[in-house]
Write a protein that holds these residues in place. Structure first.
Motif, PDB file in Angstrom:
ATOM      1  N   GLY A 116      -5.249   1.456  -4.436  1.00  0.00           N
ATOM      2  CA  GLY A 116      -4.324   1.463  -3.305  1.00  0.00           C
ATOM      3  C   GLY A 116      -5.068   1.678  -1.995  1.00  0.00           C
ATOM      4  N   PHE A 160       2.880   1.222   7.630  1.00  0.00           N
ATOM      5  CA  PHE A 160       2.557   1.928   6.390  1.00  0.00           C
ATOM      6  C   PHE A 160       3.257   3.288   6.354  1.00  0.00           C
ATOM      7  CE2 PHE A 160      -0.244   5.090   4.324  1.00  0.00           C
ATOM      8  CZ  PHE A 160      -0.252   4.598   3.030  1.00  0.00           C
ATOM      9  N   TYR A 180       1.069  -0.757 -12.758  1.00  0.00           N
ATOM     10  CA  TYR A 180       0.001  -0.559 -11.788  1.00  0.00           C
ATOM     11  C   TYR A 180      -1.334  -0.222 -12.445  1.00  0.00           C
ATOM     12  CZ  TYR A 180       3.813  -0.337  -8.473  1.00  0.00           C
ATOM     13  OH  TYR A 180       4.905  -0.632  -7.732  1.00  0.00           O
ATOM     14  N   ALA A 210       0.841  -1.200   0.000  1.00  0.00           N
ATOM     15  CA  ALA A 210       0.000   0.000   0.000  1.00  0.00           C
ATOM     16  C   ALA A 210       0.878   1.254   0.000  1.00  0.00           C
ATOM     17  CB  ALA A 210      -0.931  -0.014   1.207  1.00  0.00           C
ATOM     18  N   ALA A 211       1.987   1.202   0.751  1.00  0.00           N
ATOM     19  CA  ALA A 211       2.899   2.357   0.791  1.00  0.00           C
ATOM     20  C   ALA A 211       3.576   2.556  -0.557  1.00  0.00           C
ATOM     21  CB  ALA A 211       3.940   2.162   1.898  1.00  0.00           C
ATOM     22  N   VAL A 212       3.999   1.458  -1.193  1.00  0.00           N
ATOM     23  CA  VAL A 212       4.642   1.559  -2.515  1.00  0.00           C
ATOM     24  C   VAL A 212       3.676   2.203  -3.508  1.00  0.00           C
ATOM     25  CG1 VAL A 212       5.498   0.229  -4.484  1.00  0.00           C
ATOM     26  CG2 VAL A 212       6.213  -0.384  -2.167  1.00  0.00           C
ATOM     27  N   ILE A 213       2.416   1.758  -3.471  1.00  0.00           N
ATOM     28  CA  ILE A 213       1.428   2.317  -4.399  1.00  0.00           C
ATOM     29  C   ILE A 213       1.177   3.793  -4.082  1.00  0.00           C
ATOM     30  CG2 ILE A 213      -1.002   2.194  -5.097  1.00  0.00           C
ATOM     31  CD1 ILE A 213      -0.709  -0.866  -4.688  1.00  0.00           C
ATOM     32  N   ALA A 214       1.111   4.118  -2.791  1.00  0.00           N
ATOM     33  CA  ALA A 214       0.917   5.518  -2.409  1.00  0.00           C
ATOM     34  C   ALA A 214       2.055   6.381  -2.963  1.00  0.00           C
ATOM     35  CB  ALA A 214       0.840   5.643  -0.887  1.00  0.00           C
ATOM     36  N   ALA A 215       3.298   5.871  -2.862  1.00  0.00           N
ATOM     37  CA  ALA A 215       4.449   6.637  -3.353  1.00  0.00           C
ATOM     38  C   ALA A 215       4.376   6.810  -4.876  1.00  0.00           C
ATOM     39  CB  ALA A 215       5.753   5.940  -2.955  1.00  0.00           C
ATOM     40  N   VAL A 216       3.983   5.744  -5.575  1.00  0.00           N
ATOM     41  CA  VAL A 216       3.856   5.812  -7.040  1.00  0.00           C
ATOM     42  C   VAL A 216       2.800   6.842  -7.428  1.00  0.00           C
ATOM     43  CG1 VAL A 216       3.040   4.548  -9.072  1.00  0.00           C
ATOM     44  CG2 VAL A 216       4.652   3.474  -7.511  1.00  0.00           C
ATOM     45  N   VAL A 217       1.647   6.779  -6.741  1.00  0.00           N
ATOM     46  CA  VAL A 217       0.557   7.711  -7.036  1.00  0.00           C
ATOM     47  C   VAL A 217       1.011   9.145  -6.780  1.00  0.00           C
ATOM     48  CG1 VAL A 217      -1.696   8.512  -6.229  1.00  0.00           C
ATOM     49  CG2 VAL A 217      -1.319   6.096  -6.660  1.00  0.00           C
ATOM     50  N   TYR A 218       1.754   9.342  -5.674  1.00  0.00           N
ATOM     51  CA  TYR A 218       2.231  10.684  -5.350  1.00  0.00           C
ATOM     52  C   TYR A 218       3.105  11.226  -6.469  1.00  0.00           C
ATOM     53  CZ  TYR A 218       4.250  14.561  -2.808  1.00  0.00           C
ATOM     54  OH  TYR A 218       4.643  15.819  -2.440  1.00  0.00           O
ATOM     55  N   GLU A 219       4.054  10.385  -6.934  1.00  0.00           N
ATOM     56  CA  GLU A 219       4.962  10.835  -7.996  1.00  0.00           C
ATOM     57  C   GLU A 219       4.217  11.146  -9.292  1.00  0.00           C
ATOM     58  OE1 GLU A 219       8.164   7.949  -8.360  1.00  0.00           O
ATOM     59  OE2 GLU A 219       8.576   8.347  -6.238  1.00  0.00           O
ATOM     60  N   MET A 220       3.302  10.230  -9.672  1.00  0.00           N
ATOM     61  CA  MET A 220       2.567  10.439 -10.927  1.00  0.00           C
ATOM     62  C   MET A 220       1.635  11.641 -10.815  1.00  0.00           C
ATOM     63  SD  MET A 220       1.627   6.481 -11.795  1.00  0.00           S
ATOM     64  CE  MET A 220       1.093   6.592 -13.484  1.00  0.00           C
ATOM     65  N   GLY A 221       0.955  11.744  -9.675  1.00  0.00           N
ATOM     66  CA  GLY A 221       0.011  12.841  -9.474  1.00  0.00           C
ATOM     67  C   GLY A 221       0.701  14.190  -9.435  1.00  0.00           C
ATOM     68  N   GLU A 222       1.892  14.219  -8.809  1.00  0.00           N
ATOM     69  CA  GLU A 222       2.680  15.450  -8.734  1.00  0.00           C
ATOM     70  C   GLU A 222       2.975  15.958 -10.146  1.00  0.00           C
ATOM     71  OE1 GLU A 222       6.592  14.930  -7.116  1.00  0.00           O
ATOM     72  OE2 GLU A 222       6.437  16.738  -5.894  1.00  0.00           O
ATOM     73  N   VAL A 279      -3.909   7.525 -12.958  1.00  0.00           N
ATOM     74  CA  VAL A 279      -3.354   7.833 -11.633  1.00  0.00           C
ATOM     75  C   VAL A 279      -4.449   7.754 -10.577  1.00  0.00           C
ATOM     76  CG1 VAL A 279      -2.198   9.572 -10.237  1.00  0.00           C
ATOM     77  CG2 VAL A 279      -1.591   9.331 -12.635  1.00  0.00           C
ATOM     78  N   CYS A 290       7.023   2.952   6.006  1.00  0.00           N
ATOM     79  CA  CYS A 290       7.348   2.593   4.616  1.00  0.00           C
ATOM     80  C   CYS A 290       7.308   3.814   3.701  1.00  0.00           C
ATOM     81  CB  CYS A 290       6.366   1.552   4.082  1.00  0.00           C
ATOM     82  SG  CYS A 290       6.617  -0.075   4.784  1.00  0.00           S
ATOM     83  N   ILE A 291       6.300   4.660   3.892  1.00  0.00           N
ATOM     84  CA  ILE A 291       6.189   5.879   3.066  1.00  0.00           C
ATOM     85  C   ILE A 291       7.445   6.735   3.241  1.00  0.00           C
ATOM     86  CG2 ILE A 291       4.949   8.068   2.801  1.00  0.00           C
ATOM     87  CD1 ILE A 291       2.871   6.399   2.044  1.00  0.00           C
ATOM     88  N   LEU A 345      10.391   5.212   1.497  1.00  0.00           N
ATOM     89  CA  LEU A 345      10.299   5.320   0.044  1.00  0.00           C
ATOM     90  C   LEU A 345      10.520   6.756  -0.428  1.00  0.00           C
ATOM     91  CD1 LEU A 345       7.162   3.081  -0.463  1.00  0.00           C
ATOM     92  CD2 LEU A 345       9.374   2.642  -1.503  1.00  0.00           C
ATOM     93  N   ARG A 346       9.885   7.718   0.271  1.00  0.00           N
ATOM     94  CA  ARG A 346       9.915   9.097  -0.217  1.00  0.00           C
ATOM     95  C   ARG A 346      11.183   9.823   0.221  1.00  0.00           C
ATOM     96  NH1 ARG A 346       7.838  10.842  -4.197  1.00  0.00           N
ATOM     97  NH2 ARG A 346       8.240  12.885  -3.330  1.00  0.00           N
TER      98      ARG A 346
END
Lengths: 188, 191
Positions: B126, B154, B22, A124-136, B119, B157-158, B161-162
């Motif tokens: 997600g 969670f 995705y 879920a965190a990986v997907i959140a990070a992907v969405v953040y990057e794409m959405g940004e 997106v 992890c964020i 990653l970030r």
């Protein structure tokens, strides 16, 4: 004829190899394809490869499979496309078949169940990070239309539970209309 | 009959998932979890996790996994074929047009409108996964029912990653190991 057979065989082995050892999704495999077919075999020109990648990305479906189809088709027509598809699909098909055999036994093990549960939070965190990057990227493009589409699609999918197939069809139509209007403006 | 249904289902996944990776996830969830109930949301999340850790696209992995579960190897073959067929036809068609005209303006224009929606749909999928992990299902959302360990995992992890740009696979593995470690702790202290 012998030459074509050789190309097909080489195509099959390359796609099989690339598919079996590429972790990290479509974009990685497309880069490796470029290395193999452009830099190593000299089968495709660099510029043309870029366009082939664009085709793979714009058609629906998995980018790795699309990349294999387009490269195979370019090199050896329909037979080439078929051979590369089979080469690309065999590794994940075998691996997942094996895993699904053990999945239920795995899932009942206390420790593995705990690990998988923790990994669900990780995914879920990986997907959140992907969405953040794409959405940004979309917000920074300052294109009002795109931001409205993003917000609308999110409301439709997440809040109202609209079938995603309809969302995709709606956006395809919006895309056609926007492109036609844009072209008319450019001509005028 | 069930094979035909699998084929048809994954044909839709293959036809409507633009953007790769995705992007196919919301469609697979719609077809496999919501419409047909072939997998639970938890199983689907496991499947995405497995897909991250093995080579191969999520769509192909899901087709194989669901196909085998529902109808054995024939099911897996039917689902995988369905998944690939649309791409096959469309990619070759575009390639043919491209090799002839060398221009792709219309296509790029359409994709520009599709990308923001993709997106948004990934975000929606997600969120379902996070809800399943932390509460079990949407109906069970409440403060008392919250699995706080997973919420903390969670968030950690964020940050990994970030802020630290850590490899996603490594982050997932660490999350799994951490959860197992925490679950084992009381057992170790009791004995």
């Amino acid at each position: 004829m012998k030459n074509k057979k050789k190309v097909l065989f080489k195509l099959f082995v390359s796609t099989l190899y690339l598919s079996a050892f590429t972790f990290g999704g479509g974009y990685v495999i497309v880069t490796l394809m470029k290395k193999k077919f452009v830099d190593e075999y000299y089968w495709i020109e660099e510029d043309e490869m870029l366009d082939l990648v664009a085709i793979a990305q714009s058609a629906p479906g998995a980018i790795a499979v699309n990349g294999a189809i387009v490269v195979g088709y370019k090199l050896a027509g329909f037979a080439g496309a078929l051979v590369s598809i089979v080469g690309t699909v065999i590794p994940p098909f075998l691996i997942i078949s094996l895993i699904s055999l053990f999945y239920n036994a795995f899932r009942e093990n206390f420790l593995i169940a705990q690990i998988l549960e923790g990994m669900q939070a990780g995914v879920a965190a990986v997907i959140a990070a992907v969405v953040y990057e794409m959405g940004e990227g979309i917000v920074q493009s300052r294109n009002t239309g795109s931001v409205i589409i993003m917000a609308g699609a999110f409301l439709a999918a997440c809040v109202f539970g609209v079938n995603v197939v309809y969302i995709v069809i709606a956006c395809l139509l919006i895309g056609v209309i926007r492109t036609l209007i844009g072209e008319r403006r450019r001509k005028a | 009959m069930i094979c035909l249904e699998l084929f048809w289902c994954f044909l839709k996944v293959g036809l409507f998932s633009f953007g790769g990776g995705y992007a196919s996830m919301p469609l697979i969830q719609e077809q496999v979890v919501s419409s047909h109930g072939w997998l639970s949301m938890g199983e689907f999340t496991d499947l995405v996790t497995i897909s991250q850790m093995t080579p191969g696209p999520i769509a192909i992995n899901s087709a194989t996994f669901v196909g085998i579960k529902i109808a054995g190897i024939p099911g897996a073959l039917a689902a995988t074929t369905g998944c690939i067929l649309p791409a096959c036809v469309i990619v070759m068609l575009i390639a043919k047009l491209y090799l002839k005209y060398r221009s792709m303006n219309m296509l790029q224009g359409i994709l520009a409108s599709l990308r923001p929606a993709v997106v948004a749909m990934i975000a929606s999928a997600g969120i379902s996964m996070l809800i399943t992990a932390v509460w079990g299902s949407v109906e069970q959302i409440s403060l008392g029912n919250t699995d706080w360990i997973l919420v903390v995992l969670f968030l950690v992890c964020i940050v990994l990653l970030r802020r630290f740009k850590m490899n996603p696979i490594l982050v997932m593995v660490l999350a799994g190991v951490a959860k197992a470690g925490i679950a084992l702790m009381p057992k170790i202290f009791v004995t």
